[in-house]
Design an enzyme around this catalytic site. Structure first.
Site, PDB file in Angstrom:
ATOM      1  N   HIS A  89       0.822  -1.216   0.000  1.00  0.00           N
ATOM      2  CA  HIS A  89       0.000   0.000   0.000  1.00  0.00           C
ATOM      3  C   HIS A  89       0.856   1.265   0.000  1.00  0.00           C
ATOM      4  O   HIS A  89       0.425   2.326  -0.423  1.00  0.00           O
ATOM      5  CB  HIS A  89      -0.892   0.033   1.246  1.00  0.00           C
ATOM      6  N   HIS A 116       5.694   6.452   6.754  1.00  0.00           N
ATOM      7  CA  HIS A 116       5.329   6.031   5.404  1.00  0.00           C
ATOM      8  C   HIS A 116       4.855   7.256   4.640  1.00  0.00           C
ATOM      9  O   HIS A 116       4.692   8.330   5.217  1.00  0.00           O
ATOM     10  CB  HIS A 116       4.242   4.954   5.452  1.00  0.00           C
ATOM     11  N   HIS A 141       3.812  10.531   6.811  1.00  0.00           N
ATOM     12  CA  HIS A 141       3.233  10.307   8.142  1.00  0.00           C
ATOM     13  C   HIS A 141       4.232   9.590   9.046  1.00  0.00           C
ATOM     14  O   HIS A 141       4.714   8.509   8.695  1.00  0.00           O
ATOM     15  CB  HIS A 141       1.967   9.438   8.024  1.00  0.00           C
ATOM     16  N   THR A 221      -5.910   6.573   8.156  1.00  0.00           N
ATOM     17  CA  THR A 221      -6.456   6.808   6.812  1.00  0.00           C
ATOM     18  C   THR A 221      -6.485   5.536   5.974  1.00  0.00           C
ATOM     19  O   THR A 221      -6.712   5.586   4.771  1.00  0.00           O
ATOM     20  CB  THR A 221      -5.661   7.907   6.066  1.00  0.00           C
TER      21      THR A 221
END
Ligand SMILES: [Zn+2]
Length: 308
Positions: A89, A116, A141, A221
């Site tokens: 991701h 990340h 983040h 998120t």
């Protein structure tokens, strides 16, 4: 049981709802997956609740909170050859156990776990949070977990995420060890070690600028979008060269076959609802001075007064 299983038809292709259907993905992955993954509108867990992230920050509507002072960063100056992973991701850097923060209006110490990023090929589409409707090229983040006290209750501030916007600028040599690591982790579930040591401060804007930030309560998120995040979104963006930003979309892939470039790993903006976004106390010219500079004249005045 084993014999029974062996006699079943082969999984996935022939089934209307393949096993992978419960797995979440970003909007951009829906079509290449033949709509077998769950896009943002169908994310499960708390994702459809009302205190979600990211949000659009309307700066004129933020409320000044004098309690939002400076952060104290511990271990952010420690140089290390970090392990970098493509987790399917995003690209994620594990941060061990020696990095933490206090201050910044937080109730206690928070320990850094990982950092990340989110990005796009388009320079105005890669951030998750937006400022006055404006998106940036990327967003980084740094995820921290609350140091456990006596109570182990789950709370709305169990996780503290420091969010940094990334904008196009000049080449950022400090980011290069991370950018260069991307070539070694093109496929999901692969990792590598940076070839050179860097500190977290190497990745951030000037420390002096970090006193300007926005604060609100929201969620992770990505699924399961737990509503337990105290968000800090810094005003000052990180600058990277356009080619450094593009490297993320070009080198990394969502899938093992390397057919879908990892890009637009960005959740759509969520409704702020009844929540208020706060901004850190903007210090006057005097308060922006370091303490000794303030104390010296004050002490001098006292001394003069005393001598009289
Ligand atoms: Zn994130």
């Amino acid at each position: 049981m084993l014999i029974l299983l062996a006699s079943l038809p082969p999984p996935t292709e022939s089934l209307p709802f393949p096993i992978s259907s419960s797995h979440w993905c970003y909007q951009i992955q829906l079509k290449p997956s033949n709509y077998t993954c769950l896009g943002p509108d169908e994310w499960e867990g708390s994702c459809q609740n009302s205190r979600q992230s990211p949000v659009n920050i309307v700066t004129a509507k933020t409320q000044l909170d004098p309690n939002l002072g400076r952060f104290s960063f511990s271990g952010y100056d420690r140089k290390h050859q970090w392990v970098v992973e493509n987790n399917g991701h995003t690209v994620m850097v594990s941060l061990g156990d020696e990095v933490s923060i206090t201050g910044g209006g937080l109730s206690t110490r928070y320990r850094a776990k990982q950092l990340h990023l989110h990005w796009s090929k388009a320079m105005d589409r890669g951030s998750e949070h937006t400022f006055n409707g404006e998106r940036f090229a990327m967003e980084m983040h740094i995820v921290h977990e609350k140091e456990k006290g006596p109570s182990r209750n789950t709370s709305e501030d169990e996780i503290a995420v420091l969010a940094f916007m990334v904008e196009v600028g000049s080449n950022n040599v400090n980011f290069q060890p991370l950018v260069e690591a991307l070539s070694d982790i093109r496929r999901p579930n692969t990792n590598t070690t940076m070839k050179r040591s860097i500190s977290l401060f190497d990745l951030l804007p000037e420390e002096e600028s970090l006193r300007h930030y926005f604060r609100y309560l929201g969620s992770l998120t990505t699924p399961t979008c737990d509503e337990k995040v105290v968000w800090t979104v810094f005003q000052e963006p990180i600058q990277l060269h356009r080619d450094q930003i593009l490297a993320f979309s070009q080198k990394l892939f969502y899938d093992h076959d390397q057919s879908v470039n990892m890009t637009d790993n960005v959740r759509p903006v969520q409704s702020l609802g009844q929540r208020q976004v706060f901004r850190s106390g903007a210090p006057g010219p005097l308060l922006s001075q370091p303490l000794p500079t303030l104390l010296a004249p004050a002490l001098a005045c006292l001394t003069v007064g005393f001598l009289r």
